[in-house]
Scaffold this active site. Structure first.
Site, PDB file in Angstrom:
ATOM      1  N   TYR A 232      -1.920  -1.042  10.754  1.00 38.81           N
ATOM      2  CA  TYR A 232      -1.944  -1.493   9.344  1.00 38.81           C
ATOM      3  C   TYR A 232      -0.655  -1.054   8.637  1.00 38.81           C
ATOM      4  O   TYR A 232      -0.015  -1.854   7.933  1.00 38.81           O
ATOM      5  CB  TYR A 232      -3.170  -0.905   8.647  1.00 38.81           C
ATOM      6  CG  TYR A 232      -3.275  -1.206   7.162  1.00 38.81           C
ATOM      7  CD1 TYR A 232      -3.528  -2.500   6.710  1.00 38.81           C
ATOM      8  CD2 TYR A 232      -3.138  -0.188   6.210  1.00 38.81           C
ATOM      9  CE1 TYR A 232      -3.647  -2.771   5.358  1.00 38.81           C
ATOM     10  CE2 TYR A 232      -3.253  -0.454   4.851  1.00 38.81           C
ATOM     11  CZ  TYR A 232      -3.504  -1.743   4.424  1.00 38.81           C
ATOM     12  OH  TYR A 232      -3.609  -2.007   3.075  1.00 38.81           O
TER      13      TYR A 232
ATOM     14  N   SER B  84       0.879  -1.182   0.000  1.00 37.80           N
ATOM     15  CA  SER B  84       0.000   0.000   0.000  1.00 37.80           C
ATOM     16  C   SER B  84       0.909   1.222   0.000  1.00 37.80           C
ATOM     17  O   SER B  84       2.092   1.117   0.343  1.00 37.80           O
ATOM     18  CB  SER B  84      -0.825  -0.022   1.289  1.00 37.80           C
ATOM     19  OG  SER B  84      -1.458   1.203   1.512  1.00 37.80           O
TER      20      SER B  84
HETATM   21  N1  LIG Z   1      -8.722  -1.143  -1.179  1.00 35.99           N
HETATM   22  C1  LIG Z   1      -7.776  -0.299  -0.830  1.00 35.99           C
HETATM   23  O1  LIG Z   1      -8.029   0.912  -0.698  1.00 35.99           O
HETATM   24  C2  LIG Z   1      -6.357  -0.801  -0.661  1.00 35.99           C
HETATM   25  C3  LIG Z   1      -5.336   0.157  -0.634  1.00 35.99           C
HETATM   26  C4  LIG Z   1      -4.027  -0.271  -0.482  1.00 35.99           C
HETATM   27  C5  LIG Z   1      -3.760  -1.621  -0.340  1.00 35.99           C
HETATM   28  N2  LIG Z   1      -4.778  -2.523  -0.341  1.00 35.99           N
HETATM   29  C6  LIG Z   1      -4.419  -3.938  -0.190  1.00 35.99           C
HETATM   30  O2  LIG Z   1      -4.932  -4.649  -1.282  1.00 35.99           O
HETATM   31  C7  LIG Z   1      -5.064  -6.031  -0.933  1.00 35.99           C
HETATM   32  C8  LIG Z   1      -6.403  -6.531  -1.444  1.00 35.99           C
HETATM   33  O3  LIG Z   1      -7.444  -5.830  -0.791  1.00 35.99           O
HETATM   34  P1  LIG Z   1      -8.764  -5.336  -1.551  1.00 35.99           P
HETATM   35  O4  LIG Z   1      -8.744  -3.848  -1.534  1.00 35.99           O
HETATM   36  O5  LIG Z   1      -8.915  -6.042  -2.822  1.00 35.99           O
HETATM   37  O6  LIG Z   1      -9.868  -5.743  -0.472  1.00 35.99           O
HETATM   38  P2  LIG Z   1     -10.949  -6.933  -0.455  1.00 35.99           P
HETATM   39  O7  LIG Z   1     -11.876  -6.796  -1.609  1.00 35.99           O
HETATM   40  O8  LIG Z   1     -11.514  -6.904   0.921  1.00 35.99           O
HETATM   41  O9  LIG Z   1     -10.092  -8.255  -0.689  1.00 35.99           O
HETATM   42  C9  LIG Z   1      -9.305  -8.808   0.338  1.00 35.99           C
HETATM   43  C10 LIG Z   1      -9.074 -10.259   0.017  1.00 35.99           C
HETATM   44  O10 LIG Z   1      -8.201 -10.815   1.017  1.00 35.99           O
HETATM   45  C11 LIG Z   1      -8.815 -12.006   1.508  1.00 35.99           C
HETATM   46  N3  LIG Z   1      -8.367 -12.337   2.855  1.00 35.99           N
HETATM   47  C12 LIG Z   1      -8.439 -11.590   3.977  1.00 35.99           C
HETATM   48  N4  LIG Z   1      -7.944 -12.268   5.021  1.00 35.99           N
HETATM   49  C13 LIG Z   1      -7.544 -13.486   4.545  1.00 35.99           C
HETATM   50  C14 LIG Z   1      -6.961 -14.640   5.118  1.00 35.99           C
HETATM   51  N5  LIG Z   1      -6.659 -14.704   6.418  1.00 35.99           N
HETATM   52  N6  LIG Z   1      -6.689 -15.705   4.306  1.00 35.99           N
HETATM   53  C15 LIG Z   1      -6.987 -15.672   2.997  1.00 35.99           C
HETATM   54  N7  LIG Z   1      -7.556 -14.622   2.393  1.00 35.99           N
HETATM   55  C16 LIG Z   1      -7.838 -13.538   3.163  1.00 35.99           C
HETATM   56  C17 LIG Z   1     -10.302 -11.747   1.427  1.00 35.99           C
HETATM   57  O11 LIG Z   1     -10.991 -12.982   1.499  1.00 35.99           O
HETATM   58  P3  LIG Z   1     -12.447 -13.111   2.203  1.00 35.99           P
HETATM   59  O12 LIG Z   1     -13.405 -12.658   1.137  1.00 35.99           O
HETATM   60  O13 LIG Z   1     -12.557 -14.545   2.546  1.00 35.99           O
HETATM   61  O14 LIG Z   1     -12.431 -12.229   3.414  1.00 35.99           O
HETATM   62  C18 LIG Z   1     -10.375 -11.085   0.052  1.00 35.99           C
HETATM   63  O15 LIG Z   1     -10.325 -12.054  -0.952  1.00 35.99           O
HETATM   64  C19 LIG Z   1      -4.903  -6.092   0.587  1.00 35.99           C
HETATM   65  O16 LIG Z   1      -3.601  -6.588   0.876  1.00 35.99           O
HETATM   66  C20 LIG Z   1      -5.014  -4.647   1.010  1.00 35.99           C
HETATM   67  O17 LIG Z   1      -4.306  -4.382   2.192  1.00 35.99           O
HETATM   68  C21 LIG Z   1      -6.071  -2.145  -0.519  1.00 35.99           C
END
Ligand SMILES: NC(=O)c1ccc[n+]([C@@H]2O[C@H](COP(=O)([O-])OP(=O)(O)OC[C@H]3O[C@@H](n4cnc5c(N)ncnc54)[C@H](OP(=O)(O)O)[C@@H]3O)[C@@H](O)[C@H]2O)c1
Length: 279
Positions: free
Chosen positions: A147, A134
């Site tokens: 975080y 991030s």
């Molecule tokens: N969205 C943002 O603004 C943003 C910004 C910077 C970085 N990120 C990073 O981007 C990455 C993806 O996030 P996203 O934004 O796409 O959010 P998201 O739609 O909530 O996706 C998160 C994914 O991680 C999975 N997950 C969470 N805990 C897990 C575990 N213990 N074991 C296996 N899978 C797990 C979730 O599965 P479930 O559906 O089973 O919970 C989901 O598939 C993350 O690393 C996040 O920190 C996001």
């Protein structure tokens, strides 16, 4: 032969968009999920896309998943450690249980994934390890300290691995650094705040009130997860592969003062490689 990618956290958001995009391009995609039946049923029409159980907090779950990929293909080309979630509470407010939960997925989850997937990635002609951190892995932000600490940890982990994975295993290493993305991420963060008492009546209330006011303005145009998947596609064709890549201009602008001297992270990493390994 089609290339093979394994993605953790592919049930939604960035991971799912990347899985769908790469499958559409003809890659063989192993999409890590915690609910294989649900996701396989929903995307049954999509060729090349195989949902596979991946609970990143469980080393056994990750080993089982990579053993299945090994059995089917004998190697893996790209390992995308993407599973994660955000957390909004001051260090002084969070319980140790919450802090461990954040680190279990966002930090140890990445370690379990790499430890289990590395042997297969080493069998690729040219492997690529990518992890979603991030802009919060580069710039500490108020009330996101737990975080950010987790994402800084992953930055340190992959920056260190990059110093020797390429010359030793022919594996490139990249940190994918998004800014705000329109996914479930914010709902999960705010849902947890609500579930644990909302905005607490304590010494942090003025700060959190202030933070939420600016938050609404800062996140007016979040990037889509499909556009992050496009960045992943471009990354696959880059040569040399960057150690760090932001996913949008907004993300780049936010971290600019930290990375302007070495935006891709390659100069610094190669310098360390030279100093410590003479390679
Ligand atoms: N969205 C943002 O603004 C943003 C910004 C910077 C970085 N990120 C990073 O981007 C990455 C993806 O996030 P996203 O934004 O796409 O959010 P998201 O739609 O909530 O996706 C998160 C994914 O991680 C999975 N997950 C969470 N805990 C897990 C575990 N213990 N074991 C296996 N899978 C797990 C979730 O599965 P479930 O559906 O089973 O919970 C989901 O598939 C993350 O690393 C996040 O920190 C996001």
């Amino acid at each position: 032969m089609s290339k093979i990618i394994a993605i953790t956290g592919a049930s939604s958001g960035i991971g799912l968009a990347t899985a769908l995009k790469f499958a559409e391009m003809g890659w063989t995609v192993y999409a890590g999920t915690r609910n294989v039946e649900r996701d396989q049923e929903q995307y049954a029409h999509q060729a090349n896309l195989h949902f596979i159980k991946m609970e990143v907090t469980s080393p056994a779950s990750m080993e089982t998943a990579f053993a299945a990929i090994d059995k089917n293909h004998g190697h893996l080309d790209v390992l995308f450690c993407n599973a994660g979630f955000g957390f909004l509470r001051a260090l002084g407010q969070a319980t140790m249980e919450e802090i461990h939960h954040v680190f279990d997925t966002n930090v140890y989850g990445v370690m379990h994934t790499i430890r289990a997937g590395l042997p297969l990635l080493r069998k690729s002609d040219a492997g690529h390890l990518v992890a979603t951190t991030s802009v919060g892995g580069l710039v500490g932000q108020p009330l996101n300290e737990i975080y950010c600490a987790a994402k800084f940890a992953v930055e340190g982990l992959l920056e260190s691995l990059a110093t020797y994975y390429k010359p030793t295993f022919n594996i490139d290493v990249t940190l994918l650094e998004p800014g705000a993305i329109a996914t479930n991420f914010n709902n999960i963060v705010l849902g947890h705040v609500q579930k644990t008492g909302g905005i607490l009546e304590d010494e942090y209330k003025p700060i959190i009130t202030q933070y939420l006011e600016t938050f609404a303005k800062r996140n007016s145009v979040p990037q889509t997860s499909e556009s992050v998947a496009e960045v992943m596609v471009k990354l696959m064709d880059m040569d040399p592969k960057p150690l760090r890549i932001r996913t949008s201009e907004a993300a780049e602008a936010f971290v600019q003062y930290k990375v302007s001297q070495d935006p891709t992270g390659l100069d610094g990493m190669l310098n360390t490689r030279k100093l410590h390994l003479n390679m």
